[in-house]
Design a protein around this motif. Structure first.
Motif, PDB file in Angstrom:
ATOM      1  N   ALA A  26       0.829  -1.212   0.000  1.00  0.00           N
ATOM      2  CA  ALA A  26       0.000   0.000   0.000  1.00  0.00           C
ATOM      3  C   ALA A  26       0.861   1.259   0.000  1.00  0.00           C
ATOM      4  O   ALA A  26       0.530   2.246  -0.671  1.00  0.00           O
ATOM      5  CB  ALA A  26      -0.938  -0.014   1.201  1.00  0.00           C
ATOM      6  N   LEU A  27       1.959   1.235   0.718  1.00  0.00           N
ATOM      7  CA  LEU A  27       2.866   2.389   0.737  1.00  0.00           C
ATOM      8  C   LEU A  27       3.477   2.629  -0.643  1.00  0.00           C
ATOM      9  O   LEU A  27       3.563   3.771  -1.097  1.00  0.00           O
ATOM     10  CB  LEU A  27       3.966   2.184   1.780  1.00  0.00           C
ATOM     11  N   LEU A  32       3.577   5.728  -5.668  1.00  0.00           N
ATOM     12  CA  LEU A  32       3.494   5.776  -7.137  1.00  0.00           C
ATOM     13  C   LEU A  32       2.349   6.664  -7.612  1.00  0.00           C
ATOM     14  O   LEU A  32       2.444   7.312  -8.651  1.00  0.00           O
ATOM     15  CB  LEU A  32       3.307   4.363  -7.700  1.00  0.00           C
ATOM     16  N   ARG A  33       1.272   6.678  -6.853  1.00  0.00           N
ATOM     17  CA  ARG A  33       0.081   7.444  -7.229  1.00  0.00           C
ATOM     18  C   ARG A  33       0.094   8.865  -6.666  1.00  0.00           C
ATOM     19  O   ARG A  33      -0.837   9.629  -6.872  1.00  0.00           O
ATOM     20  CB  ARG A  33      -1.174   6.735  -6.718  1.00  0.00           C
ATOM     21  N   ASN A  34       1.142   9.184  -5.879  1.00  0.00           N
ATOM     22  CA  ASN A  34       1.186  10.465  -5.173  1.00  0.00           C
ATOM     23  C   ASN A  34      -0.093  10.647  -4.358  1.00  0.00           C
ATOM     24  O   ASN A  34      -0.743  11.697  -4.397  1.00  0.00           O
ATOM     25  CB  ASN A  34       1.397  11.628  -6.138  1.00  0.00           C
ATOM     26  N   ALA A  35      -0.450   9.586  -3.649  1.00  0.00           N
ATOM     27  CA  ALA A  35      -1.718   9.540  -2.917  1.00  0.00           C
ATOM     28  C   ALA A  35      -1.477   9.449  -1.412  1.00  0.00           C
ATOM     29  O   ALA A  35      -0.409   9.043  -0.950  1.00  0.00           O
ATOM     30  CB  ALA A  35      -2.520   8.321  -3.378  1.00  0.00           C
ATOM     31  N   GLU A  36      -2.489   9.802  -0.677  1.00  0.00           N
ATOM     32  CA  GLU A  36      -2.500   9.634   0.774  1.00  0.00           C
ATOM     33  C   GLU A  36      -2.838   8.170   1.080  1.00  0.00           C
ATOM     34  O   GLU A  36      -3.674   7.567   0.414  1.00  0.00           O
ATOM     35  CB  GLU A  36      -3.577  10.547   1.359  1.00  0.00           C
ATOM     36  N   LEU A  37      -2.187   7.611   2.085  1.00  0.00           N
ATOM     37  CA  LEU A  37      -2.514   6.269   2.549  1.00  0.00           C
ATOM     38  C   LEU A  37      -3.375   6.390   3.797  1.00  0.00           C
ATOM     39  O   LEU A  37      -2.985   7.046   4.764  1.00  0.00           O
ATOM     40  CB  LEU A  37      -1.251   5.465   2.864  1.00  0.00           C
ATOM     41  N   ASN A  81       7.904  10.079   2.359  1.00  0.00           N
ATOM     42  CA  ASN A  81       7.196  11.048   1.517  1.00  0.00           C
ATOM     43  C   ASN A  81       5.709  10.746   1.358  1.00  0.00           C
ATOM     44  O   ASN A  81       4.989  11.546   0.761  1.00  0.00           O
ATOM     45  CB  ASN A  81       7.858  11.124   0.141  1.00  0.00           C
ATOM     46  N   VAL A  82       5.251   9.611   1.872  1.00  0.00           N
ATOM     47  CA  VAL A  82       3.841   9.258   1.753  1.00  0.00           C
ATOM     48  C   VAL A  82       3.087   9.801   2.966  1.00  0.00           C
ATOM     49  O   VAL A  82       3.443   9.502   4.112  1.00  0.00           O
ATOM     50  CB  VAL A  82       3.645   7.726   1.638  1.00  0.00           C
ATOM     51  N   LYS A  83       2.063  10.579   2.705  1.00  0.00           N
ATOM     52  CA  LYS A  83       1.213  11.099   3.780  1.00  0.00           C
ATOM     53  C   LYS A  83       0.327   9.955   4.275  1.00  0.00           C
ATOM     54  O   LYS A  83      -0.302   9.257   3.477  1.00  0.00           O
ATOM     55  CB  LYS A  83       0.354  12.250   3.274  1.00  0.00           C
TER      56      LYS A  83
END
Length: 142
Positions: A26-27, A32-37, A81-83
């Protein structure tokens, strides 16, 4: 065809050994998607026929908070870098994850294997998600 892009990846997390590879997957996807987890932990209160005391409910919440804090710490180390956001709720885990999936791009969960022939089957939460979630679901096996 309309492509959805809400910038959110949902992870159903229970702290089990199969949840760890799902967290990593998921991270990576969120990165890759520049998305929030969004890491979701839900518990179902057992039905003993006489209700639960406040202390038992507090124990469920404390366990969930601990597991989520550990997952956030692991996420920050591996993918700074992943929110990351967390959701802690009581109720059916699959239902709670589906609620979060309403404005998301992907749901990720681990699969509990049981060895032998039974390992071909999904766990109950992943099975419910695969059949009822309105968005793509990835079931990660260790």
């Amino acid at each position: 065809m309309t492509i959805r892009n809400f910038g959110r990846v949902i992870l159903g997390y229970d702290g089990s050994p199969t949840a760890k590879p799902a967290l990593e997957f998921a991270l990576v996807e969120a990165g890759l998607r520049n998305a929030e987890l969004v890491i979701v932990y839900a518990w179902t209160e057992p039905d003993y026929g006489f209700g639960l005391s406040e202390s038992v409910i507090e124990e469920f919440e404390a366990r969930g908070k601990t597991l989520l804090a550990e997952a956030v710490e692991e996420a920050a180390k591996a993918h700074p870098n992943v929110k990351v956001k967390t959701v802690l709720q009581s109720g059916n885990a699959a239902s709670r994850i589906i609620e979060q999936a309403e404005n998301a791009d992907l749901v990720v969960v681990g699969a509990r294997g049981h060895g032998g022939f039974a390992s071909l089957m999904l766990g109950s939460v992943s099975d419910q998600l695969v059949h009822h979630c309105p968005i793509p679901v990835t079931v990660v096996r260790d």
